[in-house]
Design a protein around this motif. Structure first.
Motif, PDB file in Angstrom:
ATOM      1  N   CYS A  18       7.205  -8.246 -29.777  1.00  0.00           N
ATOM      2  CA  CYS A  18       6.591  -9.557 -29.996  1.00  0.00           C
ATOM      3  C   CYS A  18       5.070  -9.489 -30.041  1.00  0.00           C
ATOM      4  CB  CYS A  18       7.001 -10.522 -28.896  1.00  0.00           C
ATOM      5  SG  CYS A  18       8.715 -10.958 -28.986  1.00  0.00           S
ATOM      6  N   ASN A  19       4.480  -8.539 -29.381  1.00  0.00           N
ATOM      7  CA  ASN A  19       3.020  -8.482 -29.294  1.00  0.00           C
ATOM      8  C   ASN A  19       2.387  -7.561 -30.314  1.00  0.00           C
ATOM      9  OD1 ASN A  19       2.626 -10.354 -27.289  1.00  0.00           O
ATOM     10  ND2 ASN A  19       3.145  -8.880 -25.704  1.00  0.00           N
ATOM     11  N   ARG A  20       3.136  -7.143 -31.310  1.00  0.00           N
ATOM     12  CA  ARG A  20       2.527  -6.348 -32.380  1.00  0.00           C
ATOM     13  C   ARG A  20       1.604  -7.236 -33.184  1.00  0.00           C
ATOM     14  NH1 ARG A  20       6.628  -3.017 -35.710  1.00  0.00           N
ATOM     15  NH2 ARG A  20       4.688  -2.630 -36.800  1.00  0.00           N
ATOM     16  N   GLN A  21       0.581  -6.654 -33.751  1.00  0.00           N
ATOM     17  CA  GLN A  21      -0.425  -7.424 -34.475  1.00  0.00           C
ATOM     18  C   GLN A  21      -0.187  -7.459 -35.982  1.00  0.00           C
ATOM     19  OE1 GLN A  21      -2.685  -9.252 -32.878  1.00  0.00           O
ATOM     20  NE2 GLN A  21      -1.742  -8.528 -30.982  1.00  0.00           N
ATOM     21  N   ASP A  22       0.900  -6.840 -36.449  1.00  0.00           N
ATOM     22  CA  ASP A  22       1.180  -6.847 -37.885  1.00  0.00           C
ATOM     23  C   ASP A  22       1.528  -8.258 -38.347  1.00  0.00           C
ATOM     24  OD1 ASP A  22       0.896  -4.149 -37.705  1.00  0.00           O
ATOM     25  OD2 ASP A  22       3.043  -3.708 -37.746  1.00  0.00           O
ATOM     26  N   SER A  23       0.965  -8.656 -39.478  1.00  0.00           N
ATOM     27  CA  SER A  23       1.288  -9.984 -39.996  1.00  0.00           C
ATOM     28  C   SER A  23       2.624  -9.978 -40.736  1.00  0.00           C
ATOM     29  CB  SER A  23       0.177 -10.466 -40.931  1.00  0.00           C
ATOM     30  OG  SER A  23       0.064  -9.561 -42.024  1.00  0.00           O
ATOM     31  N   ASP A  24       3.108  -8.782 -41.105  1.00  0.00           N
ATOM     32  CA  ASP A  24       4.361  -8.689 -41.850  1.00  0.00           C
ATOM     33  C   ASP A  24       5.590  -8.705 -40.945  1.00  0.00           C
ATOM     34  OD1 ASP A  24       2.651  -8.373 -43.935  1.00  0.00           O
ATOM     35  OD2 ASP A  24       3.010  -6.233 -44.176  1.00  0.00           O
ATOM     36  N   ILE A  25       5.391  -8.587 -39.665  1.00  0.00           N
ATOM     37  CA  ILE A  25       6.540  -8.460 -38.758  1.00  0.00           C
ATOM     38  C   ILE A  25       7.306  -9.770 -38.681  1.00  0.00           C
ATOM     39  CG2 ILE A  25       5.288  -9.067 -36.669  1.00  0.00           C
ATOM     40  CD1 ILE A  25       6.948  -6.939 -35.239  1.00  0.00           C
ATOM     41  N   VAL A  26       8.597  -9.651 -38.610  1.00  0.00           N
ATOM     42  CA  VAL A  26       9.457 -10.812 -38.453  1.00  0.00           C
ATOM     43  C   VAL A  26       9.327 -11.286 -37.005  1.00  0.00           C
ATOM     44  CG1 VAL A  26      11.837 -11.610 -38.513  1.00  0.00           C
ATOM     45  CG2 VAL A  26      11.024  -9.964 -40.208  1.00  0.00           C
ATOM     46  N   LYS A  27       9.221 -12.558 -36.811  1.00  0.00           N
ATOM     47  CA  LYS A  27       9.126 -13.096 -35.452  1.00  0.00           C
ATOM     48  C   LYS A  27      10.444 -12.878 -34.726  1.00  0.00           C
ATOM     49  CE  LYS A  27       5.069 -15.031 -35.870  1.00  0.00           C
ATOM     50  NZ  LYS A  27       3.926 -14.440 -35.313  1.00  0.00           N
ATOM     51  N   ILE A  28      10.395 -12.221 -33.578  1.00  0.00           N
ATOM     52  CA  ILE A  28      11.624 -11.905 -32.859  1.00  0.00           C
ATOM     53  C   ILE A  28      12.203 -13.136 -32.175  1.00  0.00           C
ATOM     54  CG2 ILE A  28      10.553 -11.207 -30.708  1.00  0.00           C
ATOM     55  CD1 ILE A  28      13.102  -8.959 -31.649  1.00  0.00           C
ATOM     56  N   PHE A  29      11.375 -14.116 -31.887  1.00  0.00           N
ATOM     57  CA  PHE A  29      11.867 -15.289 -31.185  1.00  0.00           C
ATOM     58  C   PHE A  29      12.092 -16.473 -32.118  1.00  0.00           C
ATOM     59  CE2 PHE A  29      10.232 -13.183 -27.318  1.00  0.00           C
ATOM     60  CZ  PHE A  29      11.404 -13.205 -26.613  1.00  0.00           C
ATOM     61  N   ASP A  30      12.444 -16.218 -33.369  1.00  0.00           N
ATOM     62  CA  ASP A  30      12.863 -17.333 -34.205  1.00  0.00           C
ATOM     63  C   ASP A  30      14.329 -17.641 -33.888  1.00  0.00           C
ATOM     64  OD1 ASP A  30      14.200 -15.279 -35.433  1.00  0.00           O
ATOM     65  OD2 ASP A  30      13.605 -15.799 -37.470  1.00  0.00           O
ATOM     66  N   ARG A  31      14.873 -18.642 -34.525  1.00  0.00           N
ATOM     67  CA  ARG A  31      16.215 -19.139 -34.177  1.00  0.00           C
ATOM     68  C   ARG A  31      17.296 -18.060 -34.320  1.00  0.00           C
ATOM     69  NH1 ARG A  31      18.690 -23.710 -31.947  1.00  0.00           N
ATOM     70  NH2 ARG A  31      20.782 -23.776 -32.757  1.00  0.00           N
ATOM     71  N   ASN A  32      17.268 -17.310 -35.416  1.00  0.00           N
ATOM     72  CA  ASN A  32      18.298 -16.297 -35.651  1.00  0.00           C
ATOM     73  C   ASN A  32      18.226 -15.174 -34.619  1.00  0.00           C
ATOM     74  OD1 ASN A  32      19.286 -17.631 -37.910  1.00  0.00           O
ATOM     75  ND2 ASN A  32      17.824 -16.622 -39.258  1.00  0.00           N
ATOM     76  N   HIS A  33      17.029 -14.741 -34.287  1.00  0.00           N
ATOM     77  CA  HIS A  33      16.893 -13.652 -33.334  1.00  0.00           C
ATOM     78  C   HIS A  33      17.269 -14.092 -31.920  1.00  0.00           C
ATOM     79  CE1 HIS A  33      14.543 -11.846 -36.613  1.00  0.00           C
ATOM     80  NE2 HIS A  33      15.030 -10.717 -36.124  1.00  0.00           N
ATOM     81  N   THR A  34      16.906 -15.300 -31.538  1.00  0.00           N
ATOM     82  CA  THR A  34      17.273 -15.744 -30.193  1.00  0.00           C
ATOM     83  C   THR A  34      18.783 -15.926 -30.074  1.00  0.00           C
ATOM     84  OG1 THR A  34      16.798 -18.051 -30.788  1.00  0.00           O
ATOM     85  CG2 THR A  34      15.064 -16.821 -29.652  1.00  0.00           C
ATOM     86  N   ASP A  35      19.433 -16.341 -31.137  1.00  0.00           N
ATOM     87  CA  ASP A  35      20.904 -16.409 -31.110  1.00  0.00           C
ATOM     88  C   ASP A  35      21.505 -15.016 -30.939  1.00  0.00           C
ATOM     89  OD1 ASP A  35      20.938 -19.141 -31.317  1.00  0.00           O
ATOM     90  OD2 ASP A  35      21.354 -19.175 -33.477  1.00  0.00           O
ATOM     91  N   ALA A  36      20.921 -14.037 -31.617  1.00  0.00           N
ATOM     92  CA  ALA A  36      21.407 -12.663 -31.482  1.00  0.00           C
ATOM     93  C   ALA A  36      21.165 -12.133 -30.068  1.00  0.00           C
ATOM     94  CB  ALA A  36      20.724 -11.757 -32.509  1.00  0.00           C
ATOM     95  N   ILE A  37      20.006 -12.444 -29.498  1.00  0.00           N
ATOM     96  CA  ILE A  37      19.712 -11.997 -28.133  1.00  0.00           C
ATOM     97  C   ILE A  37      20.658 -12.671 -27.150  1.00  0.00           C
ATOM     98  CG2 ILE A  37      17.970 -12.012 -26.305  1.00  0.00           C
ATOM     99  CD1 ILE A  37      15.851 -11.739 -28.527  1.00  0.00           C
ATOM    100  N   ARG A  38      20.957 -13.950 -27.364  1.00  0.00           N
ATOM    101  CA  ARG A  38      21.941 -14.624 -26.512  1.00  0.00           C
ATOM    102  C   ARG A  38      23.304 -13.961 -26.617  1.00  0.00           C
ATOM    103  NH1 ARG A  38      20.576 -19.963 -28.604  1.00  0.00           N
ATOM    104  NH2 ARG A  38      18.705 -20.534 -27.509  1.00  0.00           N
TER     105      ARG A  38
END
Length: 120
Positions: A18-38
């Motif tokens: 989450c703390n990477r500075q790349d602008s191309d990185i996909v946000k890990i805490f968007d809706r799809n990723h948080t559902d996957a983490i859950r």
């Protein structure tokens, strides 16, 4: 001691991603990723329960790590919902999705099982 180690193994990779500075990185805490983490957290809880059931003791901490991970991600989702839609929307949604069905089911239970529906 092992629970702390397991939690570090789960949380630190997420923190560093989450703390990477790349602008191309996909946000890990968007809706799809948080559902996957859950989903991963739920699987960890199931793994912990299975380990306890079959006597595999080293799997037990995975269950508590899954609970913690699930609560963190769910709390984050609730915060984002509050941030986007406000507190009024939060309480209206909770009322409609939790309290209203509870009141309906309790009313039906009281009517049919506590004497109100004896004449049926």
């Amino acid at each position: 001691m092992f629970k702390i180690l397991y939690m570090c193994l789960l949380i630190f990779p997420i923190y560093f991603i989450c703390n990477r500075q790349d602008s191309d990185i996909v946000k890990i805490f968007d809706r799809n990723h948080t559902d996957a983490i859950r989903g991963i957290a739920i699987l960890l809880v199931i793994l912990g329960h299975c380990g306890g059931e079959f006597g595999i003791r080293f799997l037990n901490p995975f269950g508590s790590c899954g609970v913690v991970l699930f609560l963190i991600v769910s709390g984050y989702g609730m915060y984002k919902s509050y941030e986007l839609k406000g507190l009024k929307h939060f309480w209206v949604k909770k009322f409609l999705h939790i309290l209203l069905p509870y009141i309906i089911i309790q009313s039906l239970f009281l009517y049919f099982f506590e004497g109100g529906g004896k004449n049926l």
